[in-house]
Write a protein that holds these residues in place. Sequence first.
Motif, PDB file in Angstrom:
ATOM      1  N   ALA A 517       0.925  -0.666   0.278  1.00 43.14           N
ATOM      2  CA  ALA A 517       0.312  -0.277   0.001  1.00 43.14           C
ATOM      3  C   ALA A 517       1.125   1.353  -0.451  1.00 43.14           C
ATOM      4  CB  ALA A 517      -1.165  -0.150   1.019  1.00 43.14           C
ATOM      5  N   ALA A 518       1.853   1.056   0.304  1.00 43.13           N
ATOM      6  CA  ALA A 518       2.816   2.484   0.462  1.00 43.13           C
ATOM      7  C   ALA A 518       3.516   2.499  -0.543  1.00 43.13           C
ATOM      8  CB  ALA A 518       4.021   1.854   1.466  1.00 43.13           C
ATOM      9  N   ALA A 519       4.099   1.272  -0.948  1.00 43.48           N
ATOM     10  CA  ALA A 519       4.512   1.863  -2.981  1.00 43.48           C
ATOM     11  C   ALA A 519       3.892   2.178  -3.725  1.00 43.48           C
ATOM     12  CB  ALA A 519       5.429  -0.004  -3.151  1.00 43.48           C
ATOM     13  N   THR A 520       2.405   1.498  -3.602  1.00 43.63           N
ATOM     14  CA  THR A 520       1.212   2.299  -4.695  1.00 43.63           C
ATOM     15  C   THR A 520       0.987   3.448  -4.117  1.00 43.63           C
ATOM     16  OG1 THR A 520       0.069   0.431  -4.600  1.00 43.63           O
ATOM     17  CG2 THR A 520      -1.044   1.594  -5.018  1.00 43.63           C
ATOM     18  N   SER A 521       0.959   3.808  -2.780  1.00 44.17           N
ATOM     19  CA  SER A 521       0.728   5.275  -3.036  1.00 44.17           C
ATOM     20  C   SER A 521       1.787   6.376  -3.102  1.00 44.17           C
ATOM     21  CB  SER A 521       0.173   5.333  -1.085  1.00 44.17           C
ATOM     22  OG  SER A 521       0.018   6.858  -0.917  1.00 44.17           O
TER      23      SER A 521
END
Length: 555
Positions: A517-521
């Motif tokens: 989720a952090a990478a996507t964000s």
Amino acid sequence: MGTLTATSLSSASSHLNLIPGRPFGTKIKNPILHNPFSYQHPTNSHLPSYQFKRAKFELSTAISSTDTVPAADQSSKDASFGQETENSEKDEKFDWYAQWYPVMPVCDLDKRRPLGKKVMGIDIVVWWDRNENEWKVFDDTCPHRLAPLSEGRIDQWGRLQCVYHGWCFGGSGDCKFIPQAPPDGPPIHISSKACVAAYPSCVQNGILWFWPNADSQYKDIFSKEKPPYIPEIDDPSFTNRMLTRDIPYGYEILIENLMDPSHIPYAHYGILRVPRSSESVQADREGGRPVEIRVKALDEKGFTAKSSTVADHIFIPPCVFYSWSLGGSQENVTTSLAGTTENPSTRKPVKKVLLVFLCIPVSPGNSRLIFASPRNFDVWIDRIVPHWIFHVNQNLIIDSDLSLLHVEERKIKEFGSLNWHKAYFVPTKADALVVGFRRWLNKYSNGEIDWGTKYTGALPPTPPREQLMDRYWSHTVSCRSCNLAYKGLNALEIVLQVFSLASIGIVAAARQGALSAAATSTLVSVAIISFLVSKWLSHFVYKNFHFHDYDHASR
């Protein structure tokens, strides 16, 4: 308007017949050789070899605001001036085709390709002759079928080649090769009709100059008469940045505007910081104030003037006008350079700024400005900051009064240039330089430039505002620094957009759970930021390199 900085201009405001049978553009039997560049510059000399003679009258500048002159008397003054201009010294006429004209700063010329320019209505091509290691100025016309040589190329042997049929020319204008001529046939390329008119040219102060007459009698003109020389431009202790801009109004209006210090707080409000006294602030927001200017001497070779704010103004026709800004008069600077009885180690250097304007007549309603502002302090700034960053603000200064002057030119045209004094009301001494220039033009050139038979005198139609105030074709495309910045910023814009799309594509293509989720964000955020920066960059490039509208009422 080299370095038309807010500091330099605000300092200025606060201190501040065609030759009979003229053969320009004709083919010559013996192509002239290029004049040598180098010569020994005079020491501490700002003027050419001639000296201004005392005028038969001292210009009464304009009427002071403290003088009271009835309307009838003012009309009488105007009428008597017109008579004086028309009748006095009719034999002393300014020869527009026996002068040196600046073409371009050498720093903006490209040795790999020819460049076309228009000066005094003459289409010329500038190119680098590597065989003679010199810049050449030719008539921009191939003698074969009249194609512009500026659209050509420099071939592998260093010759100027016309790309219409491949004719090639050497540095003296002689034809070197005609592809269509049989090699075993008569040598038709040596005919005088195959030659291109080559104009005398020289490089001085880092600027290419040319003499607009290709007749052989001017072959050695450089050894007899040189362009005006400004030592500070070549002095390594001074900055030497230059700006060149094509202007959509005529030479006369351009010079008048540069000779008018009073317009700076108003036309350039919010761009240039102008020192204001408490009295001027009480009068208006911009802080305009009286400026007393007195023209000291006027003759065919120009005039000089003294001012209450700038020590010296010098006009050397047809193109050169300059003023000292900081550091006092020309005499003071000369004394400083020559030295005094003081101990040099204890003497504080004098800050000096010179505003140099080279105003080039191009055609009716069109001119070109080359501006330099050499100064001897904060020199390091110009050595580390790219030229184009300075040019952004300097172009804005030009744009801020461009449309005003374009309209003004058309209004004065209705009266006729000889009747400028009937069109203008110039009652204060602040207008003395404008009055001086108009009197010089009336007295020695019948109130107008001698265009020969090229033009009827009519002004070109007014284009749409975006075209009138265009920066790309009038500056960016011919300025090396701005052109490189323009291409680089456009490339950066594309890179940001590609990166933004790629980031979104990675997120969309990744399998569920493949990215945290952090990478996507992070990728989505970077994509959005890159896209927004690219849009801002697109606006910045258009506004600073293409078109920047100027609204005085909103300032």
